[in-house]
Design a protein around this motif. Sequence first.
Motif, mmCIF file in Angstrom:
data_model
loop_
_atom_site.group_PDB
_atom_site.id
_atom_site.type_symbol
_atom_site.label_atom_id
_atom_site.label_comp_id
_atom_site.label_asym_id
_atom_site.label_seq_id
_atom_site.Cartn_x
_atom_site.Cartn_y
_atom_site.Cartn_z
ATOM 1 N N ARG A 63 5.175 1.382 3.867
ATOM 2 C CA ARG A 63 5.261 -0.156 3.117
ATOM 3 C C ARG A 63 4.538 0.022 1.562
ATOM 4 N NH1 ARG A 63 1.827 -3.699 3.829
ATOM 5 N NH2 ARG A 63 0.662 -3.245 5.734
ATOM 6 N N LEU A 64 3.765 0.829 1.487
ATOM 7 C CA LEU A 64 3.033 0.947 0.057
ATOM 8 C C LEU A 64 4.048 1.834 -0.759
ATOM 9 C CD1 LEU A 64 -0.832 1.663 1.052
ATOM 10 C CD2 LEU A 64 0.435 -0.631 0.628
ATOM 11 N N VAL A 65 4.556 2.814 -0.252
ATOM 12 C CA VAL A 65 5.471 3.569 -0.991
ATOM 13 C C VAL A 65 6.675 2.767 -1.457
ATOM 14 C CG1 VAL A 65 7.201 5.569 -0.669
ATOM 15 C CG2 VAL A 65 4.704 5.966 0.239
ATOM 16 N N ALA A 66 7.404 2.074 -0.521
ATOM 17 C CA ALA A 66 8.361 0.951 -1.086
ATOM 18 C C ALA A 66 8.030 -0.109 -2.041
ATOM 19 C CB ALA A 66 8.787 0.453 0.272
ATOM 20 N N ALA A 67 6.707 -0.388 -2.110
ATOM 21 C CA ALA A 67 6.228 -1.400 -2.853
ATOM 22 C C ALA A 67 5.833 -0.738 -4.230
ATOM 23 C CB ALA A 67 4.917 -1.933 -2.505
ATOM 24 N N GLU A 68 5.850 0.535 -4.325
ATOM 25 C CA GLU A 68 5.540 1.561 -5.687
ATOM 26 C C GLU A 68 6.816 1.833 -6.318
ATOM 27 O OE1 GLU A 68 2.591 4.548 -4.590
ATOM 28 O OE2 GLU A 68 1.178 3.079 -4.355
ATOM 29 N N PRO B 154 10.981 -5.660 -2.951
ATOM 30 C CA PRO B 154 11.330 -6.009 -1.434
ATOM 31 C C PRO B 154 10.241 -7.023 -1.034
ATOM 32 C CG PRO B 154 10.622 -3.727 -1.422
ATOM 33 C CD PRO B 154 10.703 -4.050 -2.823
ATOM 34 N N PHE B 155 8.855 -7.135 -1.508
ATOM 35 C CA PHE B 155 7.862 -7.979 -0.895
ATOM 36 C C PHE B 155 7.957 -9.440 -1.624
ATOM 37 C CE2 PHE B 155 7.028 -3.393 0.260
ATOM 38 C CZ PHE B 155 6.905 -3.664 1.682
ATOM 39 N N ALA B 156 8.522 -9.324 -2.633
ATOM 40 C CA ALA B 156 8.402 -10.854 -3.422
ATOM 41 C C ALA B 156 9.066 -11.859 -2.593
ATOM 42 C CB ALA B 156 9.348 -10.708 -4.788
ATOM 43 N N HIS C 118 -4.128 -10.552 2.887
ATOM 44 C CA HIS C 118 -4.571 -9.651 1.824
ATOM 45 C C HIS C 118 -3.266 -8.723 1.418
ATOM 46 C CE1 HIS C 118 -8.127 -11.649 2.220
ATOM 47 N NE2 HIS C 118 -8.354 -11.342 3.458
ATOM 48 N N ASP C 119 -2.825 -7.942 2.404
ATOM 49 C CA ASP C 119 -1.965 -6.842 1.867
ATOM 50 C C ASP C 119 -0.864 -7.604 1.190
ATOM 51 O OD1 ASP C 119 -2.438 -4.360 1.754
ATOM 52 O OD2 ASP C 119 -1.304 -3.690 3.496
ATOM 53 N N TRP C 120 -0.138 -8.553 1.546
ATOM 54 C CA TRP C 120 1.192 -9.024 0.923
ATOM 55 C C TRP C 120 0.994 -9.517 -0.325
ATOM 56 C CZ3 TRP C 120 3.367 -6.802 5.207
ATOM 57 C CH2 TRP C 120 4.645 -6.899 5.193
ATOM 58 N N PRO C 121 -0.011 -10.465 -0.428
ATOM 59 C CA PRO C 121 -0.371 -10.723 -1.963
ATOM 60 C C PRO C 121 -0.650 -9.592 -3.004
ATOM 61 C CG PRO C 121 -1.447 -12.299 -0.469
ATOM 62 C CD PRO C 121 -0.927 -10.930 0.366
ATOM 63 N N SER C 122 -1.319 -8.443 -2.560
ATOM 64 C CA SER C 122 -1.524 -7.458 -3.214
ATOM 65 C C SER C 122 0.133 -6.617 -3.500
ATOM 66 C CB SER C 122 -2.603 -6.675 -2.684
ATOM 67 O OG SER C 122 -2.880 -5.445 -3.506
ATOM 68 N N LEU C 123 0.631 -6.444 -2.718
ATOM 69 C CA LEU C 123 2.043 -5.797 -2.873
ATOM 70 C C LEU C 123 2.967 -6.649 -3.758
ATOM 71 C CD1 LEU C 123 2.710 -4.736 0.872
ATOM 72 C CD2 LEU C 123 1.917 -3.448 -0.899
#
Length: 268
Positions: A169-174, A232-234, A110-115
């Motif tokens: 991780r969340l900060v990096a995604a934003e 980075p999470f794509a 769930h986290d990765w698709p959301s990121l």
Amino acid sequence: MATFAGNALILLVAFVVTFGLSLLVRRRLGDKEVHVNSWASTLSYIATAYGVVVGFSVLFLFGQFADARQAVGAEATSIGTAYNQAELFPEAQPGIQRALICYARSVPAHDWPSLVDDSVGSPKVDATYLALVLSLGEEDEPAAGALHAASATNLASQIGNISTAREIRLVAAETTVPPMLWVLLIGGGASVVMLIFAVTLPARRHAQAFLVSMSSVFTVVLLLIVVTLADPFAPGGGRVTPQLIEETADAMTASASPAISAPCDTDQ
């Protein structure tokens, strides 16, 4: 198109298009004598400034990228460590270990698709982490003693480290590239290629087209690096993946009892 084949196709298209445009423009200009000294001075300035912009962008984004990759490893390590330390608390062990397994499963699910889609964490992972924290209070009569208290503190610390790693991780995604910086990166790259065309006018047509096309390909490579680091999470090679967390989840599931490793509500 983040795969190697996709990037290779982009570079091939950039080379072919630039080569063709260079020949077309050169044919329209004819064989007029051109003084390139002034163009060379301008190219030197713009190319230097463009290198500074690209270097700044890569350094900034690479720091976020490296932090995200390191955070995944720290998160997986804390999950596994907390799972092992739960063995010291027989009454709370089943609840803690099951909560850890459910959390480790929910992150890649769930986290990765959301990121990737929204650059934010999943509410389902928030819920599994809350359940993990609440599982620490399931031991009604904690054993006394300094050793037991230290173990409990260490276990709680590992649970806290999981949250810290996830926040990184969340900060990096934003993290995003500002629109003005994209204008400089794309516009500056186009300007450098056009100026290279100008200073290579004395060369033969096909030689000039080759030189300009190679500079275009190199510029596109720089832009692709920025695009990769900015997301980075794509999906794609070289990106940050939840593989370490998945491996930790598999290891915990393999060693757990059927009751503890049973499907979680967030598995769907």
